[in-house]
Design a protein around this motif. Structure first.
Motif, PDB file in Angstrom:
ATOM      1  N   HIS A   1      -5.076   9.852  -0.713  1.00  0.00           N
ATOM      2  CA  HIS A   1      -5.256   8.991   0.469  1.00  0.00           C
ATOM      3  C   HIS A   1      -6.285   9.540   1.452  1.00  0.00           C
ATOM      4  CE1 HIS A   1      -4.112   6.112   3.627  1.00  0.00           C
ATOM      5  NE2 HIS A   1      -3.365   5.486   2.731  1.00  0.00           N
TER       6      HIS A   1
ATOM      7  N   TYR B   1      -0.791  11.444   6.708  1.00  0.00           N
ATOM      8  CA  TYR B   1      -0.580  10.741   7.979  1.00  0.00           C
ATOM      9  C   TYR B   1       0.904  10.693   8.338  1.00  0.00           C
ATOM     10  CZ  TYR B   1      -0.015   7.214   4.403  1.00  0.00           C
ATOM     11  OH  TYR B   1       0.379   6.555   3.266  1.00  0.00           O
TER      12      TYR B   1
ATOM     13  N   HIS C   1      -4.098   3.874  -5.350  1.00  0.00           N
ATOM     14  CA  HIS C   1      -4.404   4.051  -3.921  1.00  0.00           C
ATOM     15  C   HIS C   1      -4.954   5.469  -3.762  1.00  0.00           C
ATOM     16  CE1 HIS C   1      -4.313   2.760   0.158  1.00  0.00           C
ATOM     17  NE2 HIS C   1      -3.215   3.372   0.547  1.00  0.00           N
TER      18      HIS C   1
ATOM     19  N   ASP D   1       0.833  -1.201   0.000  1.00  0.00           N
ATOM     20  CA  ASP D   1       0.000   0.000   0.000  1.00  0.00           C
ATOM     21  C   ASP D   1       0.869   1.254   0.000  1.00  0.00           C
ATOM     22  OD1 ASP D   1      -1.872  -1.932   0.374  1.00  0.00           O
ATOM     23  OD2 ASP D   1      -2.883  -0.948   2.047  1.00  0.00           O
ATOM     24  N   ASP D   2       0.412   2.266  -0.675  1.00  0.00           N
ATOM     25  CA  ASP D   2       0.955   3.636  -0.652  1.00  0.00           C
ATOM     26  C   ASP D   2       1.971   3.919  -1.759  1.00  0.00           C
ATOM     27  OD1 ASP D   2      -0.614   4.170   1.665  1.00  0.00           O
ATOM     28  OD2 ASP D   2       0.943   3.259   2.889  1.00  0.00           O
TER      29      ASP D   2
HETATM   30 ZN   LIG Z   1      -2.507   3.575   2.543  1.00  0.00          ZN
END
Ligand SMILES: [Zn+2]
Length: 328
Positions: free
Chosen positions: A214, A136, A210, A98-99
């Motif tokens: 986000h 984040y 993704h 992910d990411d």
């Molecule tokens: Zn993520």
């Protein structure tokens, strides 16, 4: 203490043949692993959420085990084989990230190559070629600089921040960032460059979306939802020169409105954070289940990667033994 019990049970299960029995039932299932970052131990410790990081040594041990016991394919390929009824002797599995961090390109892809494996990388499309961090990470890095020992951890604060509206959250992250000043960021912390994304696609790995930024998709208004889901797919397709089939929901969050948008945008599948193997009666291509891989939970007593614990995790034995909360 819990770790000690877990590894003792794993050894017992391996010796007693419980694992082999559980693994036989995987024949009809599709197993998907969810990783985020791959970083050397020093960088792992410095990151605000080490649970999202595995070291190259651990990732290599996992790849070795997967190559021995599973038929590993990128997720779009695994899904189309599985849905067309293909059941190879070793069960189907897919490795996903992910990411789209640069550390994936630097550490994970070479290890996949060592074993001749192909993986799936879900990239935050709006941050490709950008020196901006995902929100984040800005929050986590700033919090670590500002917080004192008796304050909640970055992980706890992040969980709180997810409950804010997108506007409140953005303003709050911005305030933290300006108070913290310059953040200690290295190249691996950024999302990949377009050249890196293209190189992975050219090497046969799957690139998935993704989203653009986000966000938590159920919180987005209709116009934003369309941009996050449809535009990210177009941007990545143009970048790779290939169709983008898969979407990964940030934080695993989706609802009916999000699912409709995913289908309208032309995706073939989307992944969730719901733990478990995918089995025919409950399978949902808009909520593909994945095992969140936590290095510490899968470590032997000496800290190295435990084959028995990973086998126990992927065969669902751990889930049955230790009723666990959903991974974030
Ligand atoms: Zn993520």
């Amino acid at each position: 203490m819990k770790a000690l019990i877990r590894s003792a049970l794993a050894e017992l299960a391996a010796t007693a043949g419980v694992l082999r029995y559980a693994e036989r039932s995987l024949r009809n299932t599709l197993t998907v692993l969810c990783y985020h970052r791959v970083l050397p131990e020093e960088q792992r410790k410095a990151y605000h959420d080490p649970d999202l990081v595995v070291t190259p040594e651990v990732f290599r041990a996992h790849c070795r085990l997967l190559a021995e016991r599973y038929t590993v394919e990128r997720l779009d390929v695994a899904l189309s084989k599985w849905q067309s009824g293909d059941r190879p002797a070793r069960p189907l599995a897919a490795i996903t990230f992910d990411d789209g961090y640069r550390d994936n390109f630097r550490y994970a892809a070479p290890i996949l190559n060592e074993f001749g494996l192909r993986g799936t990388f879900y990239v935050i499309a709006g941050l490709v070629d950008s020196e901006e961090l995902p929100w984040y990470d800005t929050m986590g890095a700033a919090w670590r600089m500002l917080a004192t020992a008796d304050e909640p951890t970055a992980k706890q604060v992040l969980a709180e921040a997810k409950g804010l509206s997108p506007q409140e959250r953005a303003a709050w992250v911005e305030r933290l960032r300006s108070r913290a000043g310059e953040l200690p960021i290295v190249d691996d912390d950024h999302i990949m460059t377009s050249a890196q994304v293209r190189a992975l696609a050219d090497a046969g790995h799957e690139i998935g979306s993704h989203t653009m930024t986000h966000p938590l998709l159920p919180q987005c208004d209709d116009a934003t939802l369309a941009i996050e889901i449809a535009r990210s797919r177009r941007i990545l397709a143009d970048l790779c020169g290939r169709e983008i089939v898969g979407l990964c929901y940030p934080n695993g969050d989706s609802d009916d409105r999000v699912h409709r948008e995913v289908v309208a945008a032309g995706y073939g599948y989307a992944t969730s954070m719901q733990p478990g193997t995918n089995e025919p009666p409950t399978f949902d291509k808009l909520r593909v289940r994945r095992w969140f891989i936590n290095q510490d939970r899968l470590a032997a007593r000496d800290g190295s990667a435990s084959d028995a614990l990973l086998r126990m995790e992927l065969s669902g034995v751990s889930q049955r033994l230790f009723a666990r909360k959903r991974a974030a």
